[in-house]
Design a protein around this motif. Structure first.
Motif, PDB file in Angstrom:
ATOM      1  N   LEU A  27      35.257  36.169  46.348  1.00  0.00           N
ATOM      2  CA  LEU A  27      36.141  37.198  45.814  1.00  0.00           C
ATOM      3  C   LEU A  27      36.690  36.819  44.450  1.00  0.00           C
ATOM      4  O   LEU A  27      36.679  37.591  43.513  1.00  0.00           O
ATOM      5  CB  LEU A  27      37.291  37.436  46.792  1.00  0.00           C
ATOM      6  CG  LEU A  27      38.188  38.620  46.450  1.00  0.00           C
ATOM      7  CD1 LEU A  27      37.407  39.920  46.573  1.00  0.00           C
ATOM      8  CD2 LEU A  27      39.378  38.655  47.376  1.00  0.00           C
ATOM      9  N   TYR A  38      30.618  42.558  47.270  1.00  0.00           N
ATOM     10  CA  TYR A  38      31.633  42.185  46.280  1.00  0.00           C
ATOM     11  C   TYR A  38      31.407  42.897  44.949  1.00  0.00           C
ATOM     12  O   TYR A  38      32.358  43.328  44.302  1.00  0.00           O
ATOM     13  CB  TYR A  38      31.640  40.663  46.072  1.00  0.00           C
ATOM     14  CG  TYR A  38      32.321  39.910  47.190  1.00  0.00           C
ATOM     15  CD1 TYR A  38      33.709  39.897  47.296  1.00  0.00           C
ATOM     16  CD2 TYR A  38      31.581  39.228  48.141  1.00  0.00           C
ATOM     17  CE1 TYR A  38      34.331  39.218  48.332  1.00  0.00           C
ATOM     18  CE2 TYR A  38      32.191  38.544  49.184  1.00  0.00           C
ATOM     19  CZ  TYR A  38      33.571  38.539  49.271  1.00  0.00           C
ATOM     20  OH  TYR A  38      34.188  37.882  50.287  1.00  0.00           O
ATOM     21  N   SER A  90      34.002  46.055  43.988  1.00  0.00           N
ATOM     22  CA  SER A  90      35.033  45.504  43.109  1.00  0.00           C
ATOM     23  C   SER A  90      35.962  46.607  42.601  1.00  0.00           C
ATOM     24  O   SER A  90      35.504  47.639  42.134  1.00  0.00           O
ATOM     25  CB  SER A  90      34.349  44.798  41.927  1.00  0.00           C
ATOM     26  OG  SER A  90      35.247  44.747  40.844  1.00  0.00           O
ATOM     27  N   MET A 114      37.558  44.568  49.898  1.00  0.00           N
ATOM     28  CA  MET A 114      37.307  43.256  50.485  1.00  0.00           C
ATOM     29  C   MET A 114      38.577  42.531  50.926  1.00  0.00           C
ATOM     30  O   MET A 114      38.489  41.531  51.625  1.00  0.00           O
ATOM     31  CB  MET A 114      36.507  42.367  49.526  1.00  0.00           C
ATOM     32  CG  MET A 114      35.134  42.891  49.189  1.00  0.00           C
ATOM     33  SD  MET A 114      34.113  43.336  50.623  1.00  0.00           S
ATOM     34  CE  MET A 114      33.669  41.729  51.239  1.00  0.00           C
TER      35      MET A 114
END
Lengths: 309, 317
Positions: free
Chosen positions: A245, B146, B150, B171
């Motif tokens: 992340l 991801y 985003s 996420m």
């Protein structure tokens, strides 16, 4: 399967059936779009300019064609080292897996004393395993922790593949063939090497793709069994680059290749954004191409194997 | 003088030892070919089963597996009394239940509809295309999540913004973890999982369809009364196998998708075992958790299989 006069398009369909076909066609076009669009985005983004990606202009076609992402990927030393590692593990691992599976499948396709016991020993592992921790301790006690060998040995036989190969042999090689060969003086070894293997091209191709792709895509084994970074396979390194992340740490590995000065730093940040797409293309390409290349053997072999299995 | 037992020397009743010797002399080449497979399973599957006993011990490296102190069920009790026990159990169960709820029927529907496609070339292309995602690695799947999700640069949030919505940071939202996990699983494997069903459908004798056509059956009726009954045995088999995995977890994928934000739904048993065991070194405790899961899975598969057999449908064994 041959089309008969009554099925397919050759007879006039009822209105209900035509409606059904229309809706079905539309459904599949939608499914295809949902399946392929994410892959398409990856490909077009990998050859686009990072600013265009960030601005959301890369949706259908590459925008401001650029190769800087690929340049960044090619200069990334650790990525290429892991790429080479993955090639080694995949090559030797697949060779081992396919040989062992073919030999075992041949054995299981014949009659012999103790077959029930052997079958039980193998199939039982599908329903009960020691679990991750005992497997880890076992590997460590065998002295295989942090060795390249363990990434070749671990998971080298899959029960499912073994059964598919056995069923394939049983259904494509009639017992009469074996009996005829025995009359001509063959034993199990010569029959296996001179007759079974040459006639098993399809299933060998299928097994190679199965085992090869599973090896190439495995990142978790290395997370458990490997400590040295220099031995890590591609997917484990990939995980750090794309599947995290916090962008700051994941970009670091790309930054380090460039950040000699301030200007280099901003360039590196731009490159890192697009390089993620490029690493996906470079790492996934071989597996998908191998599948597409082997495709014609594939469906046939899998179907024969799974029909009775 | 001892009595001889002549019947043992008759050809029909060889001595046990001679019988084994005869089998070995006849089958030894088969045994040689089977040897590598057996060595693999014994070393990499049965050795760890012996090592499972550390779940009942206080494992210390210096003492080894069988030398460590016996503590009985302490590790199991520790796990059941652990603060996160309830959360781990329900997260794992719910993830697998929802996964089964969606992941089980979709391949069946896809196989039936694909089988109904008339255009041979389009059908072939579709079949090839829907298998492709199966060949993509878990690491890349997580990476794609991801990238696409985003909040600043992802395609999905770009579309949400274009439609006037506010971007979602998928996420780190706990409420999104299961959906994302299951959607990507379906995207990746639903196409591939049609193979078994398609194989069964192509094995149906075309004469059955012809007879149905002559009797005036339409496509919907052919699906309901021919295709589905033919697929039931495979559905049962797949269902039994899936039911045996209700507490097991696809650790590698959950591990990649886990962030500090979504822990309350993404913390599942497999990931817990990895982080506490491999990373944290609590071998006995995590081995006990693994054994707990394996035993439950084992009994699940046995009982579902038993029910399937009682209902008169196919069973695995």
């Amino acid at each position: 399967m041959k089309k008969t006069a009554f099925s397919g398009r050759h007879i006039i369909k009822s209105r209900g059936d035509r409606l059904f076909d229309g809706i079905n066609l539309g459904f599949w076009i939608l499914v295809l779009a949902l399946t392929l669009y994410p892959l398409w985005i990856i490909i077009i983004a990998s050859v686009s300019d990072p600013d265009a990606i960030l601005a959301g202009r890369v949706l259908i076609w590459p925008a401001d064609f650029s190769m800087i992402g690929y340049q960044a990927v090619f200069k990334h030393k650790e990525l290429w080292n892991s790429y080479f590692n993955a090639l080694i593990y995949t090559l030797f691992g697949t060779l081992l897996s396919v040989s062992v599976t073919m030999m075992g499948a041949y054995g299981l396709s014949r009659k012999f004393t103790g077959k029930k016991l052997v079958n039980f020993i193998i199939v039982f592992t599908m329903f009960f395993t020691g679990g991750l921790i005992p497997i880890f301790l076992n590997v460590r006690d065998l002295g295989l922790y942090n060795t390249r060998a363990i990434l070749i040995l671990i998971n080298s036989v899959s029960v499912w593949n073994l059964m598919v190969a056995r069923t394939y042999m049983q259904s494509t090689l009639p017992n009469e063939l074996y009996e005829a060969a025995v009359i001509d003086g063959a034993n199990h070894f010569s029959y296996f090497f001179k007759i079974v293997l040459p006639l098993s091209g399809t299933i060998i191709a299928v097994l190679s793709v199965y085992y090869g792709v599973a090896r190439w895509n495995d990142y978790f084994s290395a997370m458990v069994f490997i400590r040295d970074r220099s031995k890590l396979p591609l997917q484990t390194v990939l995980r750090e680059i794309i599947a995290t992340l916090t962008t700051s740490t994941s970009n670091e590995s790309f930054f380090s290749a460039y950040a000699d000065d301030i200007k280099g730093m901003t360039d590196a940040m731009r490159q890192a954004a697009v390089a993620k797409y490029c690493t996906i293309v470079v790492s996934t390409g071989p597996a998908v191409l191998l599948y597409l290349f082997m495709q014609k053997y594939f469906v046939k072999g899998v179907m024969i194997g799974s029909l009775k299995g | 003088m001892k009595l001889k037992m002549p019947e043992l020397n008759l050809p029909g009743h060889p001595k046990p030892l001679t019988r084994i010797a005869r089998c070995v002399s006849r089958d030894w080449q088969i045994y040689v070919l089977l040897l590598p497979v057996l060595i693999y399973f014994i070393v990499f599957h049965y050795f760890p089963m012996y090592g499972v006993q550390i779940a009942f011990r206080k494992y210390r490296f210096v003492d080894g597996i069988s030398g460590s102190q016996w503590v009985g069920l302490k590790n199991f009790k520790d796990f059941m009394g652990a603060y996160y026990f309830g959360r781990l159990l329900s997260n794992t169960l719910l993830l697998n239940l929802y996964g089964l709820l969606w992941g089980f029927p979709i391949p069946i529907i896809l196989a039936i509809l694909l089988n109904q496609l008339d255009r041979a070339r389009f059908k072939k292309f579709t079949q090839t295309a829907i298998y492709v995602p199966h060949f993509i690695s878990t690491a890349v799947i997580a990476g794609m999540l991801y990238l696409f999700l985003s909040p600043s640069s992802g395609v999905v949030n770009y579309m949400i913004k274009a439609l006037g919505g506010t971007p979602i940071n998928f996420m780190i939202e706990a409420s999104w973890f299961r959906s994302l996990y299951i959607i990507t699983d379906i995207w990746q494997h639903a196409g591939w999982n049609t193979i078994l069903y398609l194989a069964a459908l192509t094995a149906i004798d075309p004469e059955i369809y012809e007879a149905a056509t002559i009797d005036g059956a339409n496509k919907r009726q052919k699906i309901l009364y021919i295709d589905i009954p033919y697929l039931v045995p495979i559905m049962v088999m797949v269902f039994i196998l899936n039911a045996g995995g209700l507490l097991s977890s696809n650790t590698d994928k959950a591990l990649l998708m886990q962030t500090s934000g979504n822990m309350s739904t993404s913390d599942i048993i497999g990931v817990y075992v990895y982080t506490m065991g491999i990373q944290g070194g609590q071998f006995s405790y995590t081995a006990a958790i693994g054994l707990f899961v394996n035993i439950i899975n084992f009994f699940m598969i046995i009982s579902v299989n038993w029910v399937a057999r009682r209902l008169g449908e196919t069973s695995l064994f």
